[in-house]
Design a protein around this motif. Structure first.
Motif, PDB file in Angstrom:
ATOM      1  N   PRO A 137      11.324   4.607  16.640  1.00 54.51           N
ATOM      2  CA  PRO A 137      11.949   4.525  15.316  1.00 54.51           C
ATOM      3  C   PRO A 137      11.353   5.461  14.267  1.00 54.51           C
ATOM      4  O   PRO A 137      11.846   5.511  13.137  1.00 54.51           O
ATOM      5  CB  PRO A 137      11.697   3.062  14.921  1.00 54.51           C
ATOM      6  N   LEU A 138      10.306   6.198  14.610  1.00 53.20           N
ATOM      7  CA  LEU A 138       9.659   7.066  13.610  1.00 53.20           C
ATOM      8  C   LEU A 138      10.556   8.238  13.222  1.00 53.20           C
ATOM      9  O   LEU A 138      11.298   8.763  14.053  1.00 53.20           O
ATOM     10  CB  LEU A 138       8.335   7.604  14.161  1.00 53.20           C
ATOM     11  N   PRO A 139      10.475   8.689  11.977  1.00 49.96           N
ATOM     12  CA  PRO A 139      11.289   9.833  11.547  1.00 49.96           C
ATOM     13  C   PRO A 139      10.829  11.119  12.226  1.00 49.96           C
ATOM     14  O   PRO A 139       9.625  11.358  12.402  1.00 49.96           O
ATOM     15  CB  PRO A 139      11.054   9.891  10.032  1.00 49.96           C
ATOM     16  N   ALA A 140      11.791  11.957  12.610  1.00 53.10           N
ATOM     17  CA  ALA A 140      11.490  13.198  13.330  1.00 53.10           C
ATOM     18  C   ALA A 140      10.622  14.147  12.516  1.00 53.10           C
ATOM     19  O   ALA A 140       9.926  14.999  13.084  1.00 53.10           O
ATOM     20  CB  ALA A 140      12.798  13.890  13.728  1.00 53.10           C
ATOM     21  N   LYS A 141      10.617  13.989  11.206  1.00 54.35           N
ATOM     22  CA  LYS A 141       9.817  14.875  10.353  1.00 54.35           C
ATOM     23  C   LYS A 141       8.320  14.776  10.650  1.00 54.35           C
ATOM     24  O   LYS A 141       7.536  15.647  10.261  1.00 54.35           O
ATOM     25  CB  LYS A 141      10.064  14.578   8.870  1.00 54.35           C
ATOM     26  N   LEU A 142       7.921  13.716  11.366  1.00 55.11           N
ATOM     27  CA  LEU A 142       6.506  13.529  11.680  1.00 55.11           C
ATOM     28  C   LEU A 142       6.062  14.276  12.940  1.00 55.11           C
ATOM     29  O   LEU A 142       4.874  14.280  13.262  1.00 55.11           O
ATOM     30  CB  LEU A 142       6.190  12.033  11.838  1.00 55.11           C
ATOM     31  N   HIS A 143       7.004  14.884  13.655  1.00 52.69           N
ATOM     32  CA  HIS A 143       6.638  15.626  14.858  1.00 52.69           C
ATOM     33  C   HIS A 143       5.547  16.653  14.550  1.00 52.69           C
ATOM     34  O   HIS A 143       5.694  17.492  13.662  1.00 52.69           O
ATOM     35  CB  HIS A 143       7.857  16.347  15.438  1.00 52.69           C
ATOM     36  N   ARG A 144       4.434  16.542  15.282  1.00 54.20           N
ATOM     37  CA  ARG A 144       3.293  17.458  15.175  1.00 54.20           C
ATOM     38  C   ARG A 144       2.699  17.513  13.765  1.00 54.20           C
ATOM     39  O   ARG A 144       2.116  18.516  13.368  1.00 54.20           O
ATOM     40  CB  ARG A 144       3.700  18.872  15.657  1.00 54.20           C
ATOM     41  N   LYS A 145       2.836  16.412  13.029  1.00 51.30           N
ATOM     42  CA  LYS A 145       2.302  16.358  11.665  1.00 51.30           C
ATOM     43  C   LYS A 145       1.278  15.229  11.478  1.00 51.30           C
ATOM     44  O   LYS A 145       0.607  15.179  10.448  1.00 51.30           O
ATOM     45  CB  LYS A 145       3.451  16.148  10.662  1.00 51.30           C
ATOM     46  N   VAL A 146       1.171  14.341  12.438  1.00 53.47           N
ATOM     47  CA  VAL A 146       0.337  13.142  12.278  1.00 53.47           C
ATOM     48  C   VAL A 146      -1.140  13.487  12.461  1.00 53.47           C
ATOM     49  O   VAL A 146      -1.535  14.091  13.456  1.00 53.47           O
ATOM     50  CB  VAL A 146       0.751  12.049  13.276  1.00 53.47           C
ATOM     51  N   ASP A 147      -1.950  13.098  11.489  1.00 55.52           N
ATOM     52  CA  ASP A 147      -3.395  13.354  11.562  1.00 55.52           C
ATOM     53  C   ASP A 147      -4.129  12.284  12.368  1.00 55.52           C
ATOM     54  O   ASP A 147      -5.016  12.596  13.164  1.00 55.52           O
ATOM     55  CB  ASP A 147      -3.986  13.412  10.149  1.00 55.52           C
TER      56      ASP A 147
ATOM     57  N   GLN B 217       0.817  -1.207   0.000  1.00 54.08           N
ATOM     58  CA  GLN B 217       0.000   0.000   0.000  1.00 54.08           C
ATOM     59  C   GLN B 217       0.859   1.268   0.000  1.00 54.08           C
ATOM     60  O   GLN B 217       0.349   2.374   0.227  1.00 54.08           O
ATOM     61  CB  GLN B 217      -0.912   0.002   1.228  1.00 54.08           C
ATOM     62  N   GLY B 218       2.154   1.092  -0.224  1.00 60.73           N
ATOM     63  CA  GLY B 218       3.050   2.239  -0.274  1.00 60.73           C
ATOM     64  C   GLY B 218       3.462   2.752   1.094  1.00 60.73           C
ATOM     65  O   GLY B 218       4.049   3.826   1.206  1.00 60.73           O
ATOM     66  N   GLY B 219       3.161   1.987   2.150  1.00 63.24           N
ATOM     67  CA  GLY B 219       3.504   2.410   3.502  1.00 63.24           C
ATOM     68  C   GLY B 219       4.893   1.965   3.914  1.00 63.24           C
ATOM     69  O   GLY B 219       5.553   1.169   3.241  1.00 63.24           O
ATOM     70  N   LEU B 220       5.356   2.489   5.047  1.00 60.87           N
ATOM     71  CA  LEU B 220       6.665   2.160   5.598  1.00 60.87           C
ATOM     72  C   LEU B 220       6.484   1.493   6.955  1.00 60.87           C
ATOM     73  O   LEU B 220       5.610   1.884   7.737  1.00 60.87           O
ATOM     74  CB  LEU B 220       7.522   3.417   5.753  1.00 60.87           C
ATOM     75  N   VAL B 221       7.323   0.503   7.249  1.00 58.89           N
ATOM     76  CA  VAL B 221       7.240  -0.231   8.511  1.00 58.89           C
ATOM     77  C   VAL B 221       8.568  -0.121   9.243  1.00 58.89           C
ATOM     78  O   VAL B 221       9.634  -0.291   8.647  1.00 58.89           O
ATOM     79  CB  VAL B 221       6.908  -1.724   8.275  1.00 58.89           C
ATOM     80  N   TYR B 222       8.476   0.180  10.551  1.00 57.35           N
ATOM     81  CA  TYR B 222       9.670   0.358  11.374  1.00 57.35           C
ATOM     82  C   TYR B 222       9.645  -0.616  12.545  1.00 57.35           C
ATOM     83  O   TYR B 222       8.587  -0.891  13.109  1.00 57.35           O
ATOM     84  CB  TYR B 222       9.728   1.792  11.934  1.00 57.35           C
ATOM     85  N   GLU B 223      10.825  -1.103  12.906  1.00 62.20           N
ATOM     86  CA  GLU B 223      10.959  -1.963  14.081  1.00 62.20           C
ATOM     87  C   GLU B 223      11.479  -1.144  15.258  1.00 62.20           C
ATOM     88  O   GLU B 223      12.506  -0.463  15.144  1.00 62.20           O
ATOM     89  CB  GLU B 223      11.925  -3.117  13.802  1.00 62.20           C
ATOM     90  N   GLY B 224      10.758  -1.183  16.366  1.00 56.44           N
ATOM     91  CA  GLY B 224      11.196  -0.448  17.537  1.00 56.44           C
ATOM     92  C   GLY B 224      10.073  -0.269  18.541  1.00 56.44           C
ATOM     93  O   GLY B 224       8.953  -0.735  18.343  1.00 56.44           O
ATOM     94  N   ASP B 225      10.376   0.442  19.611  1.00 54.80           N
ATOM     95  CA  ASP B 225       9.455   0.632  20.722  1.00 54.80           C
ATOM     96  C   ASP B 225       8.612   1.890  20.512  1.00 54.80           C
ATOM     97  O   ASP B 225       9.099   3.016  20.641  1.00 54.80           O
ATOM     98  CB  ASP B 225      10.245   0.729  22.024  1.00 54.80           C
ATOM     99  N   LEU B 226       7.349   1.689  20.140  1.00 54.22           N
ATOM    100  CA  LEU B 226       6.396   2.779  19.930  1.00 54.22           C
ATOM    101  C   LEU B 226       6.960   3.857  19.002  1.00 54.22           C
ATOM    102  O   LEU B 226       7.307   3.578  17.870  1.00 54.22           O
ATOM    103  CB  LEU B 226       5.944   3.341  21.278  1.00 54.22           C
ATOM    104  N   TYR B 227       7.095   5.099  19.493  1.00 49.76           N
ATOM    105  CA  TYR B 227       7.486   6.212  18.615  1.00 49.76           C
ATOM    106  C   TYR B 227       8.981   6.221  18.270  1.00 49.76           C
ATOM    107  O   TYR B 227       9.395   6.929  17.346  1.00 49.76           O
ATOM    108  CB  TYR B 227       7.155   7.542  19.294  1.00 49.76           C
TER     109      TYR B 227
END
Length: 262
Positions: A150-160, A138-148
Motif C-alpha cells: 500500500p505504500l506510495p510509489a514516490k517512496l521507491h529508492r527514497k527510504v532512509d 506525530q504527523g505520520g501516515l498509516v496504510y492497511e495492506g501487505d508489507l510494501y
C-alpha cells in the motif's frame, strides 16, 4: 485507596499468576476512575487479558502508546530496535515502519529525532485503526495492506530507515507462548511461518526497491535465528550487521543497501 482493597487486588493478581502483581495493582489503581471501574479492570486482568489491553496503553521508550484490544503489545526489548534506528538516522529522514502494530516503533523514532517523514503499514485492520490513533499525532501516515503493497510509489529508492518488527515465531511454537499473547494478540502478528522467517524474507526481498543508497533495514529476531536472518539479507544484496543487547535480551540485524561505489 483503602490498604485492604489494595492488598486484596494484589492477592487476586498473584493467584491468577501475575508475576508483577504489586506493580500491576498500582497501575490499575492509578488508572481506574471509580471503584467499580477498578474491580472491572482487575477481573479482566485475572481472566488472562493482557494488562496493556486492560489499561488501554503501554509504556514504550518512555512514551505512552495507545493499545486497543486485539492488537500486538509493544515489547520492551523492541526499544533496542528503536535505539539503533535512531543511531542510523537524522532528523527529517524518511522512515517506514512495516508490521507496525500500534505504531510504537515509528512514533518512538520520531520522538527521539524531533521530526521524520513517517509511514506505517500493517495488514491487520484493528492494528491499523490503533496505529492511526498514535501515528497521526506525530504527523505520520498509516496504510492497511501487505508489507510494501500500500505504500506510495514516490517512496521507491527514497527510504532512509526501514524498520520491520515482523513476526518471527515459528508456527509450531506459537502454542508455547504465554497465554496473554497466544489468546489475545493477532496470530498474524506472531506467526513467522515454518522457521519463523517467512515475513523477514519478504521484507528483505523488496527492501532494495525502497531503500535509498546507504539506507538501512532493521529487523528484530532471535539469537538462534540471527544467522539465517543474516543469510537472507546477504541473499538480497544487503550488507548485514548483527547487534545484541544483554540488558534487554534483544537481537537485531541491520541490512545496509550498498552505495554505488561499494
Amino acid at each position: 485507596m483503602d490498604d485492604q482493597i489494595k492488598k486484596s487486588i494484589i492477592e487476586k493478581l498473584q493467584t491468577a499468576g501475575c508475576v508483577f502483581a504489586e506493580e500491576e495493582a498500582k497501575l490499575l489503581i492509578s488508572d481506574a476512575r471509580t471503584l467499580d471501574a477498578l474491580f472491572t479492570m482487575v477481573n479482566l486482568r485475572i481472566t488472562g487479558i493482557p494488562l496493556e489491553h486492560v489499561l488501554g496503553w503501554a509504556e514504550f521508550c518512555d512514551i505512552r502508546i495507545a493499545v486497543d484490544p486485539g492488537v500486538f503489545v509493544p515489547r520492551r526489548r523492541t526499544e533496542f530496535l528503536v535505539q539503533k534506528a535512531v543511531a542510523f538516522s537524522i532528523p527529517g529522514a524518511i522512515v517506514v515502519d512495516l508490521c507496525c502494530g500500534t505504531g510504537a516503533v515509528g512514533i518512538a523514532i520520531a520522538k527521539a529525532l524531533g521530526w521524520i517523514e513517517l509511514y506505517a503499514v500493517d495488514i491487520d485492520p484493528t492494528s491499523v485503526r490503533c496505529a492511526r490513533r498514535n501515528v497521526t499525532s506525530q504527523g505520520g501516515l498509516v496504510y492497511e495492506g501487505d508489507l510494501y503493497e500500500p505504500l506510495p510509489a514516490k517512496l521507491h529508492r527514497k527510504v532512509d530507515i526501514l524498520v520491520a518488527n515482523a513476526p518471527y515465531v515459528p508456527t509450531e511454537t506459537i502454542k508455547l507462548l504465554p497465554q496473554d499473547a497466544r489468546l489475545h494478540e493477532p496470530k498474524v502478528a506472531l506467526d513467522g511461518g515454518d522457521d519463523g522467517l517467512d515475513i523477514q524474507r519478504s521484507v528483505a526481498e523488496e527492501a532494495s526497491l525502497w531503500l535509498a543508497s546507504g539506507g538501512h533495514l532493521l529487523v528484530e529476531t532471535s539469537k538462534m535465528q540471527a544467522p539465517k536472518t543474516i543469510d537472507i539479507f546477504t541473499q538480497y544484496g544487503l550488507i548485514p550487521q548483527l547487534l545484541y543487547d544483554d540488558e534487554l535480551d534483544a537481537t537485531i540485524v541491520i541490512g545496509t543497501k550498498p552505495t554505488p561505489q561499494e
